[in-house]
Design a protein around this motif. Structure first.
Motif, PDB file in Angstrom:
ATOM      1  N   TYR A  85      11.554   2.536   6.901  1.00 59.73           N
ATOM      2  CA  TYR A  85      11.273   1.501   5.904  1.00 59.73           C
ATOM      3  C   TYR A  85      12.447   1.481   4.959  1.00 59.73           C
ATOM      4  O   TYR A  85      12.715   2.464   4.267  1.00 59.73           O
ATOM      5  CB  TYR A  85       9.971   1.799   5.142  1.00 59.73           C
ATOM      6  N   GLN A 109       7.261   4.540   6.806  1.00 58.80           N
ATOM      7  CA  GLN A 109       6.056   3.717   6.827  1.00 58.80           C
ATOM      8  C   GLN A 109       5.174   4.173   7.982  1.00 58.80           C
ATOM      9  O   GLN A 109       5.665   4.621   9.018  1.00 58.80           O
ATOM     10  CB  GLN A 109       6.454   2.256   7.022  1.00 58.80           C
ATOM     11  N   THR A 139      -6.471  -9.221   3.013  1.00 65.30           N
ATOM     12  CA  THR A 139      -6.958  -9.137   4.397  1.00 65.30           C
ATOM     13  C   THR A 139      -8.481  -9.069   4.421  1.00 65.30           C
ATOM     14  O   THR A 139      -9.127  -9.710   5.248  1.00 65.30           O
ATOM     15  CB  THR A 139      -6.362  -7.910   5.115  1.00 65.30           C
ATOM     16  N   TRP A 178      -3.940  -5.513   1.431  1.00 60.88           N
ATOM     17  CA  TRP A 178      -5.234  -5.042   1.928  1.00 60.88           C
ATOM     18  C   TRP A 178      -6.374  -5.862   1.332  1.00 60.88           C
ATOM     19  O   TRP A 178      -7.302  -6.273   2.043  1.00 60.88           O
ATOM     20  CB  TRP A 178      -5.390  -3.552   1.608  1.00 60.88           C
ATOM     21  N   GLU A 194      -6.215  -2.406   9.878  1.00 58.02           N
ATOM     22  CA  GLU A 194      -4.987  -1.629  10.068  1.00 58.02           C
ATOM     23  C   GLU A 194      -4.070  -1.906   8.879  1.00 58.02           C
ATOM     24  O   GLU A 194      -3.773  -3.066   8.580  1.00 58.02           O
ATOM     25  CB  GLU A 194      -4.293  -2.028  11.372  1.00 58.02           C
ATOM     26  N   VAL A 195      -3.629  -0.849   8.222  1.00 53.64           N
ATOM     27  CA  VAL A 195      -2.842  -0.985   6.994  1.00 53.64           C
ATOM     28  C   VAL A 195      -1.497  -0.285   7.165  1.00 53.64           C
ATOM     29  O   VAL A 195      -1.437   0.843   7.658  1.00 53.64           O
ATOM     30  CB  VAL A 195      -3.605  -0.373   5.787  1.00 53.64           C
ATOM     31  N   ASP A 196      -0.434  -0.952   6.748  1.00 54.77           N
ATOM     32  CA  ASP A 196       0.906  -0.363   6.734  1.00 54.77           C
ATOM     33  C   ASP A 196       1.133   0.280   5.374  1.00 54.77           C
ATOM     34  O   ASP A 196       1.241  -0.415   4.365  1.00 54.77           O
ATOM     35  CB  ASP A 196       1.970  -1.425   6.992  1.00 54.77           C
ATOM     36  N   ARG A 222       1.234   3.106   9.969  1.00 49.34           N
ATOM     37  CA  ARG A 222       0.067   2.226  10.090  1.00 49.34           C
ATOM     38  C   ARG A 222      -1.146   3.096  10.398  1.00 49.34           C
ATOM     39  O   ARG A 222      -1.146   3.871  11.352  1.00 49.34           O
ATOM     40  CB  ARG A 222       0.274   1.213  11.199  1.00 49.34           C
ATOM     41  N   GLU A 254       0.866  -1.171   0.000  1.00 52.31           N
ATOM     42  CA  GLU A 254       0.000   0.000   0.000  1.00 52.31           C
ATOM     43  C   GLU A 254       0.907   1.225   0.000  1.00 52.31           C
ATOM     44  O   GLU A 254       1.807   1.342   0.843  1.00 52.31           O
ATOM     45  CB  GLU A 254      -0.914   0.009   1.234  1.00 52.31           C
ATOM     46  N   THR A 312       7.707   5.338  10.731  1.00 51.30           N
ATOM     47  CA  THR A 312       8.758   4.412  11.139  1.00 51.30           C
ATOM     48  C   THR A 312       9.636   4.170   9.921  1.00 51.30           C
ATOM     49  O   THR A 312       9.217   4.382   8.775  1.00 51.30           O
ATOM     50  CB  THR A 312       8.171   3.078  11.647  1.00 51.30           C
TER      51      THR A 312
END
Length: 158
Positions: free
Chosen positions: A87, A104, A140, A137, A117-119, A106, A67, A85
């Protein structure tokens, strides 16, 4: 589908059988095409609720393994570098060039009543889209997208 009855099942004192093991089938029919202009080769672009905000120009891309969030959405959500964070994996654009990564983050993505919850990998690159939602995604959610009909379906409730 044929159903055989056993004499014991005919008795009114026996409990009714519960349907079990019925496979879920997500598919598309010609009715799903109603409202689209055919023929076309448009990308599937939707509005999703991301981080508590309705976000337009979200591209659904079955070919993307991640994503991706672009600068317009990053700025629009008032995100700061301290929200990210690290990456470190390389990312290559469609043109074969390395993409500058900011990091990155979330965030919750709401589809109907489902929240996932998507990173997101935040990039510093131009795009006409605000974000790309890819296979992680879609998988999921258990979703299936179909660009020809400009639709996406996923299991919801029953």
């Amino acid at each position: 589908m044929s159903v055989s009855r056993y004499p014991a099942e005919e008795s009114s004192s026996m409990p009714k059988r519960v349907k079990m093991g019925i496979p879920l089938v997500l598919g598309f029919s010609d009715e799903d095409k109603i409202g689209t202009i055919q023929p076309h080769d448009d990308a599937l672009v939707v509005t999703l609720r991301i981080g508590g905000y309705d976000v337009k120009m979200v591209m659904i891309d079955q070919g993307s393994g991640a994503e991706i969030m672009y600068p317009d959405l990053y700025k629009g959500l008032n995100l700061k570098p301290e929200n990210l964070t690290a990456y470190s994996s390389p990312l290559v654009s469609f043109g074969g060039k390395m993409v500058v990564l900011k990091g990155q983050i979330r965030l919750p993505v709401q589809t109907g009543t489902d929240v996932v919850e998507v990173d997101f990998i935040v990039v510093d690159a131009f795009s006409p889209y605000t974000t790309i939602m890819g296979r992680p995604w879609l998988h999921t959610l258990g979703a299936v997208s179909f660009t020809l009909y400009q639709k996406m379906k996923y299991p919801f409730g029953d």
